[in-house]
Write a protein that holds these residues in place. Structure first.
Motif, short mmCIF file in Angstrom:
data_model
loop_
_atom_site.label_atom_id
_atom_site.label_comp_id
_atom_site.label_asym_id
_atom_site.label_seq_id
_atom_site.Cartn_x
_atom_site.Cartn_y
_atom_site.Cartn_z
N ILE A 209 -2.73 16.07 -12.76
CA ILE A 209 -1.39 16.67 -12.76
C ILE A 209 -1.09 17.29 -14.11
CG2 ILE A 209 1.07 16.10 -12.71
CD1 ILE A 209 0.46 14.13 -10.47
N ALA A 210 -1.47 16.61 -15.19
CA ALA A 210 -1.24 17.16 -16.53
C ALA A 210 -2.00 18.47 -16.71
CB ALA A 210 -1.67 16.15 -17.59
N LEU A 211 -3.24 18.51 -16.23
CA LEU A 211 -4.03 19.75 -16.30
C LEU A 211 -3.39 20.84 -15.43
CD1 LEU A 211 -7.65 18.28 -16.13
CD2 LEU A 211 -6.58 19.38 -18.11
N GLY A 212 -2.91 20.45 -14.25
CA GLY A 212 -2.25 21.42 -13.38
C GLY A 212 -0.96 21.95 -13.99
N GLY A 213 -0.22 21.05 -14.64
CA GLY A 213 0.99 21.50 -15.34
C GLY A 213 0.67 22.49 -16.43
N TRP A 214 -0.43 22.25 -17.14
CA TRP A 214 -0.85 23.17 -18.22
C TRP A 214 -1.25 24.53 -17.64
CZ3 TRP A 214 0.43 23.23 -22.94
CH2 TRP A 214 -0.31 23.89 -23.92
N VAL A 215 -1.88 24.51 -16.46
CA VAL A 215 -2.22 25.77 -15.79
C VAL A 215 -0.95 26.53 -15.43
CG1 VAL A 215 -3.19 26.79 -13.68
CG2 VAL A 215 -4.43 24.97 -14.85
N SER A 216 0.00 25.83 -14.82
CA SER A 216 1.22 26.49 -14.35
C SER A 216 2.07 27.01 -15.49
CB SER A 216 2.02 25.50 -13.50
OG SER A 216 3.20 26.09 -13.01
N ALA A 241 -10.65 26.70 -27.48
CA ALA A 241 -9.87 26.49 -28.70
C ALA A 241 -8.45 27.03 -28.56
CB ALA A 241 -10.57 27.13 -29.89
N HIS A 242 -8.34 28.26 -28.06
CA HIS A 242 -7.01 28.85 -27.87
C HIS A 242 -6.33 28.31 -26.61
CE1 HIS A 242 -8.39 32.25 -30.63
NE2 HIS A 242 -7.31 31.75 -31.19
N GLY A 243 -7.13 28.07 -25.56
CA GLY A 243 -6.55 27.62 -24.30
C GLY A 243 -5.89 26.26 -24.41
N PHE A 244 -6.49 25.36 -25.19
CA PHE A 244 -5.97 24.00 -25.29
C PHE A 244 -5.36 23.70 -26.65
CE2 PHE A 244 -8.67 23.88 -21.60
CZ PHE A 244 -7.95 23.09 -20.71
N LEU A 250 4.62 30.66 -25.59
CA LEU A 250 4.12 31.09 -24.29
C LEU A 250 3.42 32.44 -24.40
CD1 LEU A 250 3.96 30.81 -21.20
CD2 LEU A 250 6.22 31.89 -21.07
N GLY A 251 2.20 32.50 -23.90
CA GLY A 251 1.45 33.76 -23.90
C GLY A 251 0.89 34.16 -25.24
N ARG A 252 0.96 33.27 -26.22
CA ARG A 252 0.51 33.58 -27.57
C ARG A 252 -0.48 32.53 -28.07
NH1 ARG A 252 2.21 38.78 -29.19
NH2 ARG A 252 4.09 39.21 -27.96
N ASP A 262 -9.96 34.81 -21.75
CA ASP A 262 -10.94 33.72 -21.74
C ASP A 262 -10.27 32.36 -21.96
OD1 ASP A 262 -12.89 35.54 -21.27
OD2 ASP A 262 -13.82 35.44 -23.25
N ALA A 263 -9.16 32.34 -22.68
CA ALA A 263 -8.43 31.09 -22.89
C ALA A 263 -7.76 30.64 -21.59
CB ALA A 263 -7.39 31.26 -23.98
N LEU A 264 -7.18 31.58 -20.86
CA LEU A 264 -6.57 31.26 -19.58
C LEU A 264 -7.62 30.82 -18.56
CD1 LEU A 264 -3.96 34.17 -19.29
CD2 LEU A 264 -3.63 31.86 -20.20
#
Length: 376
Positions: A209-216, A241-244, A250-252, A262-264
């Motif tokens: 759920i935490a990973l899904g929340g991070w995706v959303s 590195a940027h993704g996590f 937001l978006g930066r 690639d981060a998304l």
């Protein structure tokens, strides 16, 4: 003054379930109120998802009101000016109402939890339960309110929004445990062997759920629009590195640049891949617990929700993230959490009651009891 008006609106909404519990012919009104609070919290989580997915989180860009008023009606000129200046921006009348309705219901749930806490302290001897759990729920809802404010004032920063979601789910779990305490549990010492397996399932689901929340909250659902491969590869190019990086706008990136695709992709791929751990484990757990008569109904619901969650997850990817399916996916995760909390409670409580009965009827206890009766 407008804060008082907001409070009265929240109280008015809360009076509906409170009157329902009051007039319902049920002796254990505390139990009824606890389950009503669970129901409303679950609904609020789904409506919060709807608020986020319709980009309504900044529909009123201040907190707790809307342009320092209690309703968007009273902020008509400010909303109209913001919408005229930026028609596709975050502030519109529709988005303002969505955001404020979310806040109204959040305040109503706060009133329900305060009522539970007061009743738990006043009737603690009658309930024969510690009042600290509903007190903890009250403290948790206060913390949740603070993160709701920061969600707005920090402009939907992903770590704040994700934490806001996780706190809401934690509150749902606490209220579910509180409501489950009001149910009758038959002692069964054999259930204790499932204790750690059930807890493991809850932990794995919480991580997913935490990973899904991070995706959303990073709007990374459409970073991979194919299944089972992602962007044509099993392991596509990714920027972890940027993704996590947790603390960023937001978006930066943390440096203020536009976050790379690639981060998304990394955010999406980790959530998708971890599902291949969670789904088999919870499937195995649900199938095994269905063999226990007392747990069969809850375990069956868990398996059905697991299937629904898999389908809505695939639907988000293949159908380009349609709003109804996206909201249902969040609701499915919340309902699975609720079911796993119920399973954990039943397993732990049934086992403890069985152990207590064993101690009471042990030969040592009998001898001590006989010695005591002779001395009297």
């Amino acid at each position: 003054m407008y804060v008082l008006q907001l409070g009265l609106i929240g109280l008015s909404i809360a009076l509906i379930p409170l009157l329902y519990v009051k007039t319902k012919g049920n002796r254990n009104k505390f139990r009824k109120l606890a389950w009503v609070a669970v129901f409303f919290t679950f609904d609020l989580i789904m409506f919060g998802s709807f608020t986020r997915l319709t980009d309504s989180g900044l529909g009123c860009p201040d907190w707790p009101g809307c342009y320092a008023t209690a309703t968007p009606f009273l902020a008509h000129s400010e909303i109209r000016a913001a919408e005229t200046a930026l028609p596709t921006g975050p502030v519109t009348f529709t988005k303002a109402w969505i955001e404020m309705i979310h806040r109204y219901f959040a305040m109503a749930i706060g009133v329900l939890i305060i009522t539970l806490m007061v009743l738990a302290w006043v009737k603690r001897k009658e309930l024969k339960q510690s009042p600290w759990l509903p007190t903890g729920a009250f403290l948790l809802v206060c913390l949740q309110g603070a993160f709701g404010a920061w969600t707005v004032t920090m402009k939907l920063q992903p770590i704040i929004v994700t934490t806001h979601l996780l706190l809401a789910l934690t509150l749902l779990g606490v209220l579910t445990w509180l409501a489950s305490r009001q149910e009758i549990v038959v002692p069964d010492g054999t259930l204790l062997r499932w204790r750690w397996f059930a807890l493991g399932g809850l932990v794995l689901l919480a991580m997913q759920i935490a990973l899904g929340g991070w995706v959303s909250t990073n709007y990374a659902v459409l970073a991979c629009t194919h299944f089972p491969k992602c962007r044509g590869d099993w392991i596509p190019p990714m920027d972890f590195a940027h993704g996590f990086k947790l603390w960023r706008a937001l978006g930066r990136t943390a440096g203020g640049e536009i976050i790379p695709m690639d981060a998304l992709v990394a955010i999406h791929w980790v959530h998708r891949t971890f599902a291949f751990v969670v789904i088999p484990y919870l499937t195995w757990l649900g199938v095994r617990l269905r063999r226990v008569t007392a747990l069969r109904k809850t375990a069956t619901l868990l398996l059905l929700m697991l299937l629904a969650q898999l389908l809505t997850g695939l639907g988000n990817i293949l159908l380009k993230w349609p709003l109804p399916i996206a909201v249902a996916h969040t609701g499915g995760a919340a309902f699975m959490l609720l079911l796993l909390v119920m399973l954990n409670y039943h397993i732990v409580t049934a086992g403890r009651l069985a152990r207590a009965q064993t101690r009471q009827h042990s030969p040592q206890a009998d001898s001590l009891g006989n010695a005591g009766s002779r001395s009297v």
